[in-house]
Design a protein around this motif. Structure first.
Motif, mmCIF file in Angstrom:
data_model
loop_
_atom_site.group_PDB
_atom_site.id
_atom_site.type_symbol
_atom_site.label_atom_id
_atom_site.label_comp_id
_atom_site.label_asym_id
_atom_site.label_seq_id
_atom_site.Cartn_x
_atom_site.Cartn_y
_atom_site.Cartn_z
ATOM 1 N N SER A 126 0.831 -1.206 0.000
ATOM 2 C CA SER A 126 0.000 0.000 0.000
ATOM 3 C C SER A 126 0.864 1.254 0.000
ATOM 4 O O SER A 126 1.947 1.293 0.592
ATOM 5 C CB SER A 126 -0.944 0.014 1.202
ATOM 6 O OG SER A 126 -0.206 0.062 2.413
ATOM 7 N N LEU A 127 0.377 2.269 -0.664
ATOM 8 C CA LEU A 127 1.002 3.584 -0.670
ATOM 9 C C LEU A 127 0.223 4.493 0.283
ATOM 10 O O LEU A 127 -0.887 4.159 0.709
ATOM 11 C CB LEU A 127 0.994 4.178 -2.076
ATOM 12 C CG LEU A 127 1.623 3.342 -3.194
ATOM 13 C CD1 LEU A 127 1.408 4.035 -4.535
ATOM 14 C CD2 LEU A 127 3.107 3.127 -2.938
ATOM 15 N N THR A 128 0.789 5.641 0.584
ATOM 16 C CA THR A 128 0.082 6.606 1.435
ATOM 17 C C THR A 128 -1.247 6.996 0.811
ATOM 18 O O THR A 128 -2.263 7.146 1.494
ATOM 19 C CB THR A 128 0.943 7.863 1.644
ATOM 20 O OG1 THR A 128 2.198 7.495 2.220
ATOM 21 C CG2 THR A 128 0.243 8.852 2.560
ATOM 22 N N LEU A 129 -1.246 7.094 -0.531
ATOM 23 C CA LEU A 129 -2.460 7.483 -1.238
ATOM 24 C C LEU A 129 -3.557 6.422 -1.119
ATOM 25 O O LEU A 129 -4.747 6.743 -1.135
ATOM 26 C CB LEU A 129 -2.141 7.744 -2.713
ATOM 27 C CG LEU A 129 -3.273 8.314 -3.582
ATOM 28 C CD1 LEU A 129 -3.793 9.621 -2.983
ATOM 29 C CD2 LEU A 129 -2.776 8.549 -5.008
ATOM 30 N N ASP A 130 -3.158 5.167 -0.991
ATOM 31 C CA ASP A 130 -4.149 4.097 -0.827
ATOM 32 C C ASP A 130 -5.025 4.345 0.398
ATOM 33 O O ASP A 130 -6.235 4.074 0.379
ATOM 34 C CB ASP A 130 -3.449 2.738 -0.689
ATOM 35 C CG ASP A 130 -3.017 2.158 -2.025
ATOM 36 O OD1 ASP A 130 -3.900 1.849 -2.838
ATOM 37 O OD2 ASP A 130 -1.811 2.027 -2.242
ATOM 38 N N LYS A 131 -4.412 4.847 1.449
ATOM 39 C CA LYS A 131 -5.134 5.079 2.696
ATOM 40 C C LYS A 131 -6.100 6.252 2.584
ATOM 41 O O LYS A 131 -7.019 6.382 3.401
ATOM 42 C CB LYS A 131 -4.134 5.317 3.832
ATOM 43 C CG LYS A 131 -3.196 4.135 4.057
ATOM 44 C CD LYS A 131 -2.117 4.455 5.067
ATOM 45 C CE LYS A 131 -1.140 3.281 5.211
ATOM 46 N NZ LYS A 131 -0.011 3.601 6.119
ATOM 47 N N ILE A 181 -11.968 -0.080 -13.373
ATOM 48 C CA ILE A 181 -10.626 0.068 -12.797
ATOM 49 C C ILE A 181 -10.686 0.789 -11.452
ATOM 50 O O ILE A 181 -10.050 0.380 -10.478
ATOM 51 C CB ILE A 181 -9.702 0.819 -13.785
ATOM 52 C CG1 ILE A 181 -9.416 -0.067 -15.014
ATOM 53 C CG2 ILE A 181 -8.397 1.226 -13.108
ATOM 54 C CD1 ILE A 181 -8.686 0.632 -16.133
ATOM 55 N N LEU A 182 -11.477 1.850 -11.384
ATOM 56 C CA LEU A 182 -11.628 2.579 -10.128
ATOM 57 C C LEU A 182 -12.307 1.727 -9.059
ATOM 58 O O LEU A 182 -11.997 1.845 -7.866
ATOM 59 C CB LEU A 182 -12.437 3.862 -10.356
ATOM 60 C CG LEU A 182 -11.755 4.967 -11.161
ATOM 61 C CD1 LEU A 182 -12.725 6.119 -11.391
ATOM 62 C CD2 LEU A 182 -10.494 5.463 -10.466
ATOM 63 N N SER A 183 -13.219 0.857 -9.501
ATOM 64 C CA SER A 183 -13.958 0.029 -8.543
ATOM 65 C C SER A 183 -13.028 -0.877 -7.730
ATOM 66 O O SER A 183 -13.304 -1.169 -6.570
ATOM 67 C CB SER A 183 -15.005 -0.821 -9.269
ATOM 68 O OG SER A 183 -14.414 -1.901 -9.981
ATOM 69 N N THR A 184 -11.944 -1.318 -8.351
ATOM 70 C CA THR A 184 -11.011 -2.203 -7.637
ATOM 71 C C THR A 184 -10.386 -1.496 -6.439
ATOM 72 O O THR A 184 -10.003 -2.142 -5.454
ATOM 73 C CB THR A 184 -9.886 -2.698 -8.570
ATOM 74 O OG1 THR A 184 -9.074 -1.589 -8.976
ATOM 75 C CG2 THR A 184 -10.458 -3.381 -9.804
ATOM 76 N N LEU A 185 -10.304 -0.168 -6.513
ATOM 77 C CA LEU A 185 -9.737 0.623 -5.418
ATOM 78 C C LEU A 185 -10.797 0.999 -4.390
ATOM 79 O O LEU A 185 -10.571 0.898 -3.180
ATOM 80 C CB LEU A 185 -9.082 1.895 -5.969
ATOM 81 C CG LEU A 185 -7.951 1.690 -6.988
ATOM 82 C CD1 LEU A 185 -7.491 3.041 -7.537
ATOM 83 C CD2 LEU A 185 -6.782 0.960 -6.357
ATOM 84 N N PHE A 186 -11.973 1.407 -4.858
ATOM 85 C CA PHE A 186 -13.004 1.907 -3.952
ATOM 86 C C PHE A 186 -13.683 0.820 -3.130
ATOM 87 O O PHE A 186 -14.264 1.117 -2.084
ATOM 88 C CB PHE A 186 -14.049 2.706 -4.727
ATOM 89 C CG PHE A 186 -13.580 4.074 -5.137
ATOM 90 C CD1 PHE A 186 -13.210 5.008 -4.178
ATOM 91 C CD2 PHE A 186 -13.504 4.431 -6.469
ATOM 92 C CE1 PHE A 186 -12.781 6.278 -4.547
ATOM 93 C CE2 PHE A 186 -13.073 5.697 -6.848
ATOM 94 C CZ PHE A 186 -12.708 6.625 -5.880
ATOM 95 N N ILE A 187 -13.642 -0.434 -3.587
ATOM 96 C CA ILE A 187 -14.189 -1.501 -2.732
ATOM 97 C C ILE A 187 -13.063 -2.270 -2.035
ATOM 98 O O ILE A 187 -13.280 -3.334 -1.471
ATOM 99 C CB ILE A 187 -15.108 -2.460 -3.519
ATOM 100 C CG1 ILE A 187 -14.329 -3.273 -4.549
ATOM 101 C CG2 ILE A 187 -16.278 -1.731 -4.136
ATOM 102 C CD1 ILE A 187 -15.117 -4.447 -5.108
ATOM 103 N N LYS A 188 -11.856 -1.710 -2.122
ATOM 104 C CA LYS A 188 -10.692 -2.228 -1.393
ATOM 105 C C LYS A 188 -10.344 -3.669 -1.768
ATOM 106 O O LYS A 188 -10.009 -4.479 -0.909
ATOM 107 C CB LYS A 188 -10.928 -2.114 0.118
ATOM 108 C CG LYS A 188 -11.199 -0.698 0.610
ATOM 109 C CD LYS A 188 -10.040 0.223 0.284
ATOM 110 C CE LYS A 188 -10.327 1.659 0.671
ATOM 111 N NZ LYS A 188 -9.194 2.577 0.401
ATOM 112 N N GLN A 189 -10.383 -3.934 -3.058
ATOM 113 C CA GLN A 189 -9.935 -5.231 -3.563
ATOM 114 C C GLN A 189 -8.493 -5.181 -4.038
ATOM 115 O O GLN A 189 -7.852 -6.221 -4.175
ATOM 116 C CB GLN A 189 -10.836 -5.679 -4.718
ATOM 117 C CG GLN A 189 -12.134 -6.332 -4.293
ATOM 118 C CD GLN A 189 -11.938 -7.719 -3.721
ATOM 119 O OE1 GLN A 189 -11.656 -7.878 -2.530
ATOM 120 N NE2 GLN A 189 -12.050 -8.733 -4.550
ATOM 121 N N HIS A 190 -8.004 -3.954 -4.316
ATOM 122 C CA HIS A 190 -6.647 -3.814 -4.843
ATOM 123 C C HIS A 190 -5.979 -2.541 -4.356
ATOM 124 O O HIS A 190 -6.640 -1.576 -3.973
ATOM 125 C CB HIS A 190 -6.673 -3.801 -6.380
ATOM 126 C CG HIS A 190 -6.933 -5.140 -6.988
ATOM 127 N ND1 HIS A 190 -5.962 -6.108 -7.088
ATOM 128 C CD2 HIS A 190 -8.062 -5.670 -7.534
ATOM 129 C CE1 HIS A 190 -6.481 -7.174 -7.663
ATOM 130 N NE2 HIS A 190 -7.748 -6.946 -7.934
#
Length: 235
Positions: free
Chosen positions: A49-54, A176-185
């Protein structure tokens, strides 16, 4: 309803599709067995994870484009096939090569993502929990969701159908955005998947047309052989 479906078929040139070419899709579930195996073998994984992920919020509504991915890939391949058989096979080869590389990463470099606790208060939340319960938090890096989505986007041409191009682009971005917003990636899962997609696309485009044509003929030869054998009288 039937006339609407018929008009859709003719409008998008799907009546010209050589449906036998879709038999190459049977390889997909065979390759996907690795997803189950790799996920079951992993006991722990790296945190990339990066800082931006959080800073990315959890938005359960993005589960809908995330799930729609399965339909998106199939529709995208059928549309590409309707425009060019060679382009379709190159897209499919890029997907298969890319997925094999992803699975190699899953076996050798497992990545684990920490998921939030989601209350079953809405339909989207319930769907997220269904995904969480049936998909262990591994097999993240690179993201196959992003890989295959991006390949479909790259092989869909504006000149073929501008409306379909916009549909593919907008829907692809949402997936692509969904993978980030539902915390799958993680972010890196998507970034590396896009880089990998560009590499395998380049590889697939380097394959000479004569080899592409030979591959496309294989299922037709098999069906012809089966048909001919069935015509042999039994004494």
């Amino acid at each position: 309803m039937g006339s609407v479906f018929k008009n859709f078929i003719f409008k998008h040139g799907l009546n010209e599709v050589k449906w036998v070419d879709l038999t190459w899709l049977i390889i997909l579930p065979i390759i996907n067995l690795n997803y189950i195996i790799a996920g079951s073998l992993a006991e722990s994984g790296k945190n990339i994870s990066l800082t931006l992920d959080k800073e990315i919020p959890f938005i359960s509504m993005f589960i809908f484009p995330y799930i729609y991915w399965y339909i998106f890939i199939l529709l995208g391949l059928v549309f590409i096939l309707s425009k060019s058989r060679k382009r379709y096979l190159r897209a499919l080869l890029a997907i298969y090569i890319g997925m094999c590389i992803c699975y190699l990463f899953y076996y050798l470099y497992p990545v684990e993502i920490s998921r939030p606790v989601v209350a079953n208060t809405t339909i989207s939340n319930k769907l997220v929990n269904i995904i969480y319960e049936n998909d262990r938090p591994f097999n993240c890096f690179p993201s196959i969701h992003v890989l295959n989505t991006y390949i479909i986007m790259r092989f869909t041409k504006f000149k073929d159908n501008n409306k379909w191009f916009y549909y593919t682009s907008i829907t692809g971005i949402l997936i692509i955005l969904s993978t980030l917003f539902i915390k799958q990636h993680f972010i890196l899962d998507g970034v590396v998947a896009i880089i990998l997609a560009e590499v395998v696309i380049l590889v697939s485009k380097k394959i000479e047309d004569k080899y592409i044509e030979s591959i496309l003929k294989i299922p037709y030869k098999i069906f012809d052989r089966v048909r001919n054998n069935s015509d042999i009288p039994i004494n």
